[in-house]
Design an enzyme around this catalytic site. Structure first.
Site, PDB file in Angstrom:
ATOM      1  N   ASP A   1      26.714  -1.457 159.901  1.00  0.00           N
ATOM      2  CA  ASP A   1      26.736  -0.810 158.579  1.00  0.00           C
ATOM      3  C   ASP A   1      28.020   0.006 158.457  1.00  0.00           C
ATOM      4  O   ASP A   1      28.615   0.383 159.463  1.00  0.00           O
ATOM      5  CB  ASP A   1      25.506   0.107 158.430  1.00  0.00           C
ATOM      6  CG  ASP A   1      25.223   0.454 156.962  1.00  0.00           C
ATOM      7  OD1 ASP A   1      25.974  -0.001 156.077  1.00  0.00           O
ATOM      8  OD2 ASP A   1      24.246   1.180 156.708  1.00  0.00           O
TER       9      ASP A   1
ATOM     10  N   GLN B   1      34.905   2.900 150.127  1.00  0.00           N
ATOM     11  CA  GLN B   1      34.299   4.063 150.763  1.00  0.00           C
ATOM     12  C   GLN B   1      34.887   4.321 152.146  1.00  0.00           C
ATOM     13  O   GLN B   1      34.273   5.001 152.973  1.00  0.00           O
ATOM     14  CB  GLN B   1      32.783   3.883 150.865  1.00  0.00           C
ATOM     15  CG  GLN B   1      32.110   3.845 149.504  1.00  0.00           C
ATOM     16  CD  GLN B   1      30.605   3.827 149.631  1.00  0.00           C
ATOM     17  OE1 GLN B   1      29.993   4.806 150.042  1.00  0.00           O
ATOM     18  NE2 GLN B   1      29.997   2.708 149.298  1.00  0.00           N
TER      19      GLN B   1
ATOM     20  N   ARG C   1      26.706   9.305 145.345  1.00  0.00           N
ATOM     21  CA  ARG C   1      25.480   9.751 146.026  1.00  0.00           C
ATOM     22  C   ARG C   1      24.393  10.088 145.015  1.00  0.00           C
ATOM     23  O   ARG C   1      23.222  10.209 145.341  1.00  0.00           O
ATOM     24  CB  ARG C   1      25.719  11.014 146.898  1.00  0.00           C
ATOM     25  CG  ARG C   1      26.712  10.895 148.038  1.00  0.00           C
ATOM     26  CD  ARG C   1      26.452   9.713 148.905  1.00  0.00           C
ATOM     27  NE  ARG C   1      27.294   8.603 148.515  1.00  0.00           N
ATOM     28  CZ  ARG C   1      27.037   7.334 148.813  1.00  0.00           C
ATOM     29  NH1 ARG C   1      25.966   7.013 149.493  1.00  0.00           N
ATOM     30  NH2 ARG C   1      27.837   6.359 148.430  1.00  0.00           N
TER      31      ARG C   1
HETATM   32  P1  ATP Z   1      26.063   2.942 150.148  1.00  0.00           P
HETATM   33  O1  ATP Z   1      27.288   2.156 149.804  1.00  0.00           O
HETATM   34  O2  ATP Z   1      26.064   4.249 149.471  1.00  0.00           O
HETATM   35  O3  ATP Z   1      25.808   2.976 151.610  1.00  0.00           O
HETATM   36  P2  ATP Z   1      24.154   0.791 149.951  1.00  0.00           P
HETATM   37  O4  ATP Z   1      24.878  -0.361 149.374  1.00  0.00           O
HETATM   38  O5  ATP Z   1      23.931   0.788 151.408  1.00  0.00           O
HETATM   39  O6  ATP Z   1      24.836   2.142 149.461  1.00  0.00           O
HETATM   40  P3  ATP Z   1      21.330   1.185 149.792  1.00  0.00           P
HETATM   41  O7  ATP Z   1      21.310   2.569 150.284  1.00  0.00           O
HETATM   42  O8  ATP Z   1      20.886   0.088 150.684  1.00  0.00           O
HETATM   43  O9  ATP Z   1      22.769   0.864 149.186  1.00  0.00           O
HETATM   44  O10 ATP Z   1      20.508   1.087 148.454  1.00  0.00           O
HETATM   45  C1  ATP Z   1      20.653   2.024 147.385  1.00  0.00           C
HETATM   46  C2  ATP Z   1      19.316   2.278 146.740  1.00  0.00           C
HETATM   47  O11 ATP Z   1      18.900   1.160 145.996  1.00  0.00           O
HETATM   48  C3  ATP Z   1      18.234   2.566 147.741  1.00  0.00           C
HETATM   49  O12 ATP Z   1      17.363   3.536 147.215  1.00  0.00           O
HETATM   50  C4  ATP Z   1      17.533   1.233 147.865  1.00  0.00           C
HETATM   51  O13 ATP Z   1      16.188   1.374 148.262  1.00  0.00           O
HETATM   52  C5  ATP Z   1      17.627   0.687 146.438  1.00  0.00           C
HETATM   53  N1  ATP Z   1      17.636  -0.787 146.383  1.00  0.00           N
HETATM   54  C6  ATP Z   1      18.515  -1.601 146.983  1.00  0.00           C
HETATM   55  N2  ATP Z   1      18.236  -2.898 146.708  1.00  0.00           N
HETATM   56  C7  ATP Z   1      17.147  -2.904 145.911  1.00  0.00           C
HETATM   57  C8  ATP Z   1      16.360  -3.923 145.291  1.00  0.00           C
HETATM   58  N3  ATP Z   1      16.638  -5.224 145.417  1.00  0.00           N
HETATM   59  N4  ATP Z   1      15.320  -3.516 144.548  1.00  0.00           N
HETATM   60  C9  ATP Z   1      15.019  -2.224 144.377  1.00  0.00           C
HETATM   61  N5  ATP Z   1      15.710  -1.218 144.935  1.00  0.00           N
HETATM   62  C10 ATP Z   1      16.767  -1.546 145.701  1.00  0.00           C
HETATM   63 MG    MG Z   2      24.562   2.129 152.902  1.00  0.00          MG
END
Ligand code: ATP
Ligand code: MG
Length: 670
Positions: free
Chosen positions: A215, A246, A603
């Protein structure tokens, strides 16, 4: 069976994709981390890969803990046994423990933190100034990151200054090995060397990494990248997720270009992009997109949200940091009155740790629970470091750095002259300091008194070491405190009774922490040695996260907030010199600052407020401040400026008054 119903088609594709390495490249909040947790469950549940053959790596201990919990819940408990979810450094430590002998280390080796390293360097350059030690440390760190050993550093030195640094690097390395110690960079650099040089170890670890998931990939540096490549080998079990926008650790050697190298080094690389943001309302997302569009880009990405426009982003001008803290707290109370949700849903972010003080004070004044992450680490307090040095010495009698730290703390009348002669003798004999204390030859080098004090100390350490082998860590720690009369020592050496109490309280916290570590299922061993090994990696406050601590307003730096999300977010100090930071106002530095602002903005789930001060104390004077250029770079239609006296501001004053009253009432209720 693991369900992919909670994923969109691209996410599901990323989870199911096997056979070639995979890169998920996507903006903030698009579910990259969610892909990782689901993929772990998919590999275990649907593909039958044993959990112990899955390694997942992320950026902070906090993120690792969260990821482990989520993955375990998706795997339904038992199947997740043996799963490794940790930081690169913790993984490196595991590899190094396993191959300690091959790496030329003895069991129980110590891990030096930044302070220890600076101390050691200062000794090597015999008290040179702070600039020297810092820049030397940075140079050594960069060499290790690039896999350059001292010989090569010397060969490639272009001028006398570089050659001098390279020679110090060589002495630094010899000293570390003589103390049976490694530094933080070694936790990556040594495993890389081990895996290069030891085919049997390489095979073992490649076997272990049936699938490697990474990650926050954009923040890996060169050494971490090499480690990753070695672990994957010719296999294809690799999933990495990241966002070039990021990348905020250039100062630690992270390069967004690493994302490009993947394509070069893994020709069969499959790339999946995610475009739906599930985290933030439309206005917040538009602001983030508008800002980051000003950077040059390696990759084109799009991001949209189906959550509706939401409330405007507010900008609060403030007179001073204290005024800013007051305004933020009023604001926060107002929202809390409206939503009646947990304090843990509120986060105040800032560029630099020193900004937390007025904020923390204002929150405490209003009786609002808050938790400051990072900042002065618990482990950097001298009493904590002293006691830990004792424990290090008990687990590793060859730890000279620990020996030097405690030999005269509490005072034993063993002065610097004595220590110097001891060190000279030990150097000649090639033995650790503690062992040298007991050798016959030392007697001729020292006055009888000094010699007696040293042998007495060494004998006492020996006795304590026997206990450390026989008793649980908590008991050993209690024994130490009693033997050293440690509380009395703190009282005698503190500048005020209040300071003494704070230091004693920290010792108590340390004792409680050791107790928890010793009884914690998740640590691989429960003995003192295992605890000491983990120590250099884990922040106590991180570990101390009980339920109560979680239901508190979160104060943290933008760096620490990466990967997290909160319904209500404030970013304080949106000023030139602060964000962008004064050292980073041009070129690639400025772009990094802009990415940091992007991380902060993204965030926020529902509410985002940005504040700045029009003046601020600096070096004893009050100076005028200019609002950050990043505020001007946000799309005007998404934001609302709240100058004091505007109609919007007056309406809020009324609402805030009600919020204060309600808060007062709740404070008065039992
Ligand atoms: P960052 O770049 O900030 O690390 P990320 O891409 O890792 O973000 P996540 O933290 O995995 O994103 O997801 C962001 C939010 O969206 C979380 O609350 C997650 O549960 C929700 N989420 C992600 N995918 C889905 C989906 N397919 N359906 C509903 N909610 C989702
Ligand atoms: Mg993330």
């Amino acid at each position: 069976m693991v369900s992919l119903a909670e994923l969109n088609p691209q996410q599901a594709e990323a989870v199911r994709h096997l056979g070639t390495p995979l890169l998920v490249l996507a903006g903030a909040g698009s579910g990259k981390t969610r892909v990782i947790t689901h993929k772990i469950a998919w590999l275990v549940g649907a593909c039958g890969l044993p959990a112990r053959r899955i390694l997942a790596v992320t950026f902070t201990n906090k993120a690792a803990r969260e990821m482990r919990q989520r993955a375990a819940a998706l795997c339904h408990g038992a199947q997740a046994r043996g799963l490794t979810v940790c930081t690169f450094h913790a993984l490196g430590l595991q590899i190094l423990r396993h191959g300690a002998r091959e790496a030329g280390l003895r069991p129980g080796f110590s891990i030096l933190d930044t302070q220890d390293v600076l101390h050691l360097i200062r000794e090597l350059i015999q008290g040179g100034d702070a600039v020297d030690t810092d820049s030397l440390r940075a140079a050594i760190s960069a060499w290790k990151d690039a896999g350059v050993d001292p010989d090569r550093a010397l060969r490639e030195a272009e001028d006398e200054q570089a050659a001098h640094a390279a020679r110090l690097y060589a002495r630094y390395e010899r000293q570390l090995r003589a103390c049976n110690a490694v530094d933080f960079d070694d936790l990556i650099a040594l495993p890389v060397r081990l895996l290069h040089e030891q085919p049997a170890l390489l095979e073992h670890w490649q076997q272990r990494s049936g699938h490697l998931l990474v990650d926050e990939y954009q923040d890996t540096n060169a050494a971490q990248y090499t480690l990753m490549r070695l672990l994957v080998g010719v296999g294809h079990g690799l999933t990495v997720v990241g966002d070039d926008d990021q990348s905020v650790y250039a100062w630690r050697g992270a390069r967004p270009e690493n994302l490009r190298h993947l394509q070069r080094d893994f020709p069969g690389l499959k790339v999946i992009k995610l475009e739906q943001n599930y985290r933030s309302t439309g206005r917040i997302l538009a602001a983030a997109n508008g800002l980051i569009a000003r950077n040059t880009h390696l990759f084109e990405k799009r991001l949209w949200s189906a959550l509706g426009p939401g409330d405007p982003i507010r900008v609060l001008p403030c007179k001073s940091p204290e005024h800013e803290a007051e305004r933020i707290v009023s604001d926060l109370l107002r929202l809390r009155l409206r939503y009646a949700d947990d304090w843990g849903n509120y986060a105040v972010l800032y560029r630099s740790n020193h900004q937390s003080r007025p904020l923390e004070q204002a929150l405490r004044e209003h009786g609002i629970p808050c938790r400051v992450s990072g900042g002065t680490s618990f482990f950097s307090h001298s009493e904590v470091k002293d006691l830990l040095a004792y424990l290090r010495l008990l687990t590793n009698p060859e730890d000279d750095a620990a020996f030097l730290r405690v030999v005269n703390v509490p005072r034993r009348h063993i002065g610097p002259g004595t220590v110097e002669r001891l060190a000279a003798y030990a150097g000649e004999r090639g033995v650790p300091l503690l062992q040298a204390c007991g050798e016959f030859g030392l007697r001729e080098r020292l006055p009888a008194d000094a010699h007696r004090r040293l042998t007495r100390f060494a004998e006492w350490v020996e006795e304590a070491r026997h206990r450390a082998h026989a008793e649980p860590p908590q008991a050993v720690f209690r024994y130490l405190l009693a033997e050293l009369d440690y509380e009395d020592w703190l009282r005698d050496t503190s500048t005020s009774p209040a300071q003494a109490e704070r230091r004693i309280a920290r010792v108590g916290e340390l004792a409680a922490w050791i107790g928890r570590m010793a009884g914690d299922e998740q640590t691989e061993g429960k003995d003192l040695e295992a605890i000491i090994g983990h120590l250099a990696l884990v922040d106590l406050l991180d570990r101390n996260e009980d339920e109560r601590a979680r239901d508190a307003v979160q104060l943290m730096t933008l760096h620490a907030a990466k990967g997290l999300e909160f319904p209500h977010v404030w970013i304080a100090g949106m000023e030139e010199e602060i964000l962008p930071h004064h050292a980073n106002r041009e070129g690639t530095g400025l772009e990094e600052e802009r990415r940091l602002a992007y991380v902060g903005i993204t965030r926020a789930q529902r509410h985002l407020t940005l504040s700045y001060c029009t003046s601020r104390p600096r070096a004893g004077e009050t100076v005028d401040c200019t609002p950050s250029r990043f505020l001007r770079e946000l799309p005007a239609e998404s934001i609302e400026w709240h100058e004091p006296g505007s109609p919007a501001a007056q309406a809020r004053v009324r609402e805030t008054g009600r919020a204060h009253l309600s808060n007062l009432r709740s404070l008065l209720q039992p």
